[in-house]
Design a protein around this motif. Structure first.
Motif, PDB file in Angstrom:
ATOM      1  N   TYR A 188      10.442   9.387 -12.150  1.00 51.44           N
ATOM      2  CA  TYR A 188       9.947   9.923 -10.886  1.00 51.44           C
ATOM      3  C   TYR A 188       9.009  11.103 -11.129  1.00 51.44           C
ATOM      4  O   TYR A 188       9.352  12.046 -11.843  1.00 51.44           O
ATOM      5  CB  TYR A 188      11.114  10.361 -10.001  1.00 51.44           C
ATOM      6  CG  TYR A 188      11.984   9.213  -9.562  1.00 51.44           C
ATOM      7  CD1 TYR A 188      11.671   8.478  -8.431  1.00 51.44           C
ATOM      8  CD2 TYR A 188      13.111   8.848 -10.298  1.00 51.44           C
ATOM      9  CE1 TYR A 188      12.460   7.406  -8.028  1.00 51.44           C
ATOM     10  CE2 TYR A 188      13.903   7.791  -9.903  1.00 51.44           C
ATOM     11  CZ  TYR A 188      13.574   7.075  -8.778  1.00 51.44           C
ATOM     12  OH  TYR A 188      14.358   6.014  -8.385  1.00 51.44           O
ATOM     13  N   TYR A 189       7.842  11.011 -10.496  1.00 56.25           N
ATOM     14  CA  TYR A 189       6.851  12.081 -10.553  1.00 56.25           C
ATOM     15  C   TYR A 189       6.876  12.857  -9.240  1.00 56.25           C
ATOM     16  O   TYR A 189       7.357  12.371  -8.217  1.00 56.25           O
ATOM     17  CB  TYR A 189       5.453  11.524 -10.818  1.00 56.25           C
ATOM     18  CG  TYR A 189       5.254  11.085 -12.246  1.00 56.25           C
ATOM     19  CD1 TYR A 189       4.516  11.864 -13.128  1.00 56.25           C
ATOM     20  CD2 TYR A 189       5.815   9.905 -12.718  1.00 56.25           C
ATOM     21  CE1 TYR A 189       4.341  11.475 -14.456  1.00 56.25           C
ATOM     22  CE2 TYR A 189       5.649   9.506 -14.038  1.00 56.25           C
ATOM     23  CZ  TYR A 189       4.912  10.295 -14.895  1.00 56.25           C
ATOM     24  OH  TYR A 189       4.753   9.919 -16.204  1.00 56.25           O
ATOM     25  N   HIS A 190       6.319  14.058  -9.299  1.00 58.23           N
ATOM     26  CA  HIS A 190       6.348  14.968  -8.151  1.00 58.23           C
ATOM     27  C   HIS A 190       4.921  15.244  -7.692  1.00 58.23           C
ATOM     28  O   HIS A 190       4.040  15.505  -8.510  1.00 58.23           O
ATOM     29  CB  HIS A 190       7.038  16.274  -8.550  1.00 58.23           C
ATOM     30  CG  HIS A 190       6.995  17.328  -7.495  1.00 58.23           C
ATOM     31  ND1 HIS A 190       6.426  18.568  -7.698  1.00 58.23           N
ATOM     32  CD2 HIS A 190       7.452  17.329  -6.214  1.00 58.23           C
ATOM     33  CE1 HIS A 190       6.535  19.289  -6.605  1.00 58.23           C
ATOM     34  NE2 HIS A 190       7.148  18.569  -5.683  1.00 58.23           N
ATOM     35  N   THR A 191       4.687  15.160  -6.389  1.00 58.45           N
ATOM     36  CA  THR A 191       3.374  15.457  -5.838  1.00 58.45           C
ATOM     37  C   THR A 191       3.523  16.282  -4.574  1.00 58.45           C
ATOM     38  O   THR A 191       4.567  16.241  -3.914  1.00 58.45           O
ATOM     39  CB  THR A 191       2.592  14.159  -5.545  1.00 58.45           C
ATOM     40  OG1 THR A 191       1.273  14.481  -5.121  1.00 58.45           O
ATOM     41  CG2 THR A 191       3.279  13.346  -4.470  1.00 58.45           C
ATOM     42  N   LEU A 192       2.488  17.047  -4.241  1.00 55.33           N
ATOM     43  CA  LEU A 192       2.524  17.963  -3.105  1.00 55.33           C
ATOM     44  C   LEU A 192       1.640  17.449  -1.983  1.00 55.33           C
ATOM     45  O   LEU A 192       0.484  17.069  -2.202  1.00 55.33           O
ATOM     46  CB  LEU A 192       2.055  19.360  -3.536  1.00 55.33           C
ATOM     47  CG  LEU A 192       2.888  20.043  -4.621  1.00 55.33           C
ATOM     48  CD1 LEU A 192       2.213  21.332  -5.063  1.00 55.33           C
ATOM     49  CD2 LEU A 192       4.295  20.319  -4.114  1.00 55.33           C
ATOM     50  N   TYR A 193       2.184  17.439  -0.780  1.00 53.36           N
ATOM     51  CA  TYR A 193       1.433  17.033   0.405  1.00 53.36           C
ATOM     52  C   TYR A 193       0.365  18.076   0.717  1.00 53.36           C
ATOM     53  O   TYR A 193       0.632  19.277   0.732  1.00 53.36           O
ATOM     54  CB  TYR A 193       2.393  16.881   1.584  1.00 53.36           C
ATOM     55  CG  TYR A 193       1.710  16.700   2.920  1.00 53.36           C
ATOM     56  CD1 TYR A 193       1.261  15.435   3.321  1.00 53.36           C
ATOM     57  CD2 TYR A 193       1.514  17.777   3.775  1.00 53.36           C
ATOM     58  CE1 TYR A 193       0.642  15.270   4.546  1.00 53.36           C
ATOM     59  CE2 TYR A 193       0.897  17.619   4.997  1.00 53.36           C
ATOM     60  CZ  TYR A 193       0.457  16.369   5.378  1.00 53.36           C
ATOM     61  OH  TYR A 193      -0.159  16.202   6.593  1.00 53.36           O
ATOM     62  N   CYS A 194      -0.865  17.601   0.982  1.00 52.70           N
ATOM     63  CA  CYS A 194      -1.971  18.504   1.328  1.00 52.70           C
ATOM     64  C   CYS A 194      -2.378  18.352   2.791  1.00 52.70           C
ATOM     65  O   CYS A 194      -2.426  19.331   3.530  1.00 52.70           O
ATOM     66  CB  CYS A 194      -3.167  18.243   0.417  1.00 52.70           C
ATOM     67  SG  CYS A 194      -2.864  18.591  -1.334  1.00 52.70           S
ATOM     68  N   SER A 195      -2.675  17.144   3.209  1.00 43.46           N
ATOM     69  CA  SER A 195      -3.102  16.918   4.587  1.00 43.46           C
ATOM     70  C   SER A 195      -3.043  15.427   4.889  1.00 43.46           C
ATOM     71  O   SER A 195      -2.783  14.598   4.011  1.00 43.46           O
ATOM     72  CB  SER A 195      -4.529  17.447   4.809  1.00 43.46           C
ATOM     73  OG  SER A 195      -5.439  16.739   3.978  1.00 43.46           O
ATOM     74  N   GLY A 196      -3.317  15.093   6.149  1.00 42.12           N
ATOM     75  CA  GLY A 196      -3.355  13.695   6.558  1.00 42.12           C
ATOM     76  C   GLY A 196      -2.065  13.218   7.182  1.00 42.12           C
ATOM     77  O   GLY A 196      -1.008  13.835   7.031  1.00 42.12           O
ATOM     78  N   GLU A 197      -2.169  12.110   7.895  1.00 44.71           N
ATOM     79  CA  GLU A 197      -1.012  11.513   8.550  1.00 44.71           C
ATOM     80  C   GLU A 197      -0.340  10.503   7.624  1.00 44.71           C
ATOM     81  O   GLU A 197      -0.993   9.841   6.818  1.00 44.71           O
ATOM     82  CB  GLU A 197      -1.429  10.816   9.851  1.00 44.71           C
ATOM     83  CG  GLU A 197      -2.006  11.739  10.908  1.00 44.71           C
ATOM     84  CD  GLU A 197      -2.316  10.993  12.177  1.00 44.71           C
ATOM     85  OE1 GLU A 197      -1.502  10.129  12.577  1.00 44.71           O
ATOM     86  OE2 GLU A 197      -3.374  11.258  12.773  1.00 44.71           O
ATOM     87  N   THR A 198       0.962  10.383   7.763  1.00 46.48           N
ATOM     88  CA  THR A 198       1.704   9.366   7.012  1.00 46.48           C
ATOM     89  C   THR A 198       1.782   8.110   7.871  1.00 46.48           C
ATOM     90  O   THR A 198       2.644   7.976   8.728  1.00 46.48           O
ATOM     91  CB  THR A 198       3.112   9.881   6.660  1.00 46.48           C
ATOM     92  OG1 THR A 198       3.676  10.547   7.800  1.00 46.48           O
ATOM     93  CG2 THR A 198       3.069  10.844   5.504  1.00 46.48           C
ATOM     94  N   ILE A 199       0.833   7.214   7.635  1.00 52.89           N
ATOM     95  CA  ILE A 199       0.746   5.961   8.386  1.00 52.89           C
ATOM     96  C   ILE A 199       1.182   4.832   7.476  1.00 52.89           C
ATOM     97  O   ILE A 199       0.573   4.583   6.427  1.00 52.89           O
ATOM     98  CB  ILE A 199      -0.686   5.724   8.896  1.00 52.89           C
ATOM     99  CG1 ILE A 199      -1.140   6.903   9.769  1.00 52.89           C
ATOM    100  CG2 ILE A 199      -0.772   4.420   9.667  1.00 52.89           C
ATOM    101  CD1 ILE A 199      -2.595   6.821  10.187  1.00 52.89           C
ATOM    102  N   LEU A 200       2.231   4.139   7.853  1.00 50.37           N
ATOM    103  CA  LEU A 200       2.779   3.062   7.026  1.00 50.37           C
ATOM    104  C   LEU A 200       1.856   1.852   7.069  1.00 50.37           C
ATOM    105  O   LEU A 200       1.410   1.415   8.138  1.00 50.37           O
ATOM    106  CB  LEU A 200       4.170   2.689   7.536  1.00 50.37           C
ATOM    107  CG  LEU A 200       5.133   2.007   6.560  1.00 50.37           C
ATOM    108  CD1 LEU A 200       5.409   2.914   5.366  1.00 50.37           C
ATOM    109  CD2 LEU A 200       6.429   1.667   7.273  1.00 50.37           C
TER     110      LEU A 200
END
Length: 274
Positions: A188-200
């Motif tokens: 598992y890798y780790h990433t940081l949310y910056c912007s944008g909508e989470t659209i499935l």
């Protein structure tokens, strides 16, 4: 004797070794070999960090009140010519603006409506993105493909489930944890949310949610939950800035103990000037 400016042989060998390791570590050729005795998979943990400061503990409020009172006792009035050299400062207007200021609420409408699809919730805490495949909640993950690095595979698995308007930043090249289950090993890798909508998008996942560490651990498998408990941040666990749920002392806990110990030395008297 060596020529001026020439490096000793040992230094050259070490330098060449470091360059080789650097190239082999981050190149696509450094992917897991196909003859691994287990299936290799990779997943991506997307985190939205706190956007506002958490509420102060009672001892913190007490300390800040004492600190402000101490500073006010030591404060000196400066000459008007120094504070307002051009004579155009409206003190009354500045004070009125300060008195009328109201900070934005920490509890949002999404919190009140329990909207777990929005990043505008639990602003004081770390929240993480998980998806639902069938009846199982999990971290976005999938099988590694030859020619990819594990980090690339993890990123692809995240983007396969969400639209490209989701912007994120991966701060490292190594996984933060792994899970062994059913003959496979998932990194598992780790990433940081910056912007944008989470659209499935796509049909792999049927649902998703943003949840705190405690919320997602209740839904994930025992293996993934144990990995999250060791690797992710939590406000409730007093980790503030410490990983894991173990009884480790974080900076806030140490500061609280120091403050309480100092108060005892004052024998319940008002703090005095140094």
């Amino acid at each position: 004797a060596t020529m001026r400016g020439a490096r000793p042989r040992a230094c050259r060998e070490v330098s060449c070794t470091l360059k080789f390791l650097r190239r082999s570590r981050f190149s696509t050729a450094n992917a897991p070999p196909a003859e691994y005795p287990y299936k290799v998979r990779a997943g991506m943990i997307l985190e939205r960090v706190p956007t506002v400061m958490p509420p102060l503990e009672p001892w913190e409020e007490e300390y800040h009140e004492w600190k402000l009172a101490r500073q006010n006792r030591r404060r000196k009035e400066l000459p008007d010519a120094f504070v307002d050299p051009f004579g155009d400062r409206d003190v009354a207007a500045d004070q009125a603006a300060f008195d009328s200021f109201t900070p934005a609420p920490v509890v949002t409408e999404e919190d009140k409506n329990d909207d777990t699809k929005s990043t505008n919730r639990r602003l004081c805490d770390h929240v993480y993105l998980i998806i639902k495949k069938g009846d199982v909640w999990q971290i976005p993950s999938g099988d590694w493909n030859p020619g990819e690095t594990l980090r690339q595979t993890a990123n692809i698995q995240l983007l396969n489930n969400f639209s490209d308007v989701l912007d994120h930043y991966i701060p490292g090249n190594h996984p933060i944890g792994h899970v062994e289950k059913d003959g496979s090993r998932t990194f598992y890798y780790h990433t940081l949310y910056c912007s944008g909508e989470t659209i499935l998008i796509g049909d792999e996942a049927s649902d998703f949610m943003w949840g705190t560490k405690e919320e997602i651990m209740e839904l994930l498998s025992p293996e993934e939950a144990a990995m999250c408990d060791e690797s992710l941040m939590s406000l409730k666990a007093k980790s503030g800035w410490i990983y894991g749920g173990e009884p480790q002392e974080c900076a806030r806990e140490v500061s609280e103990k120091k403050w309480e110990a100092w108060k005892k030395t004052q024998a319940n008297e008002a703090p005095k000037e140094d």
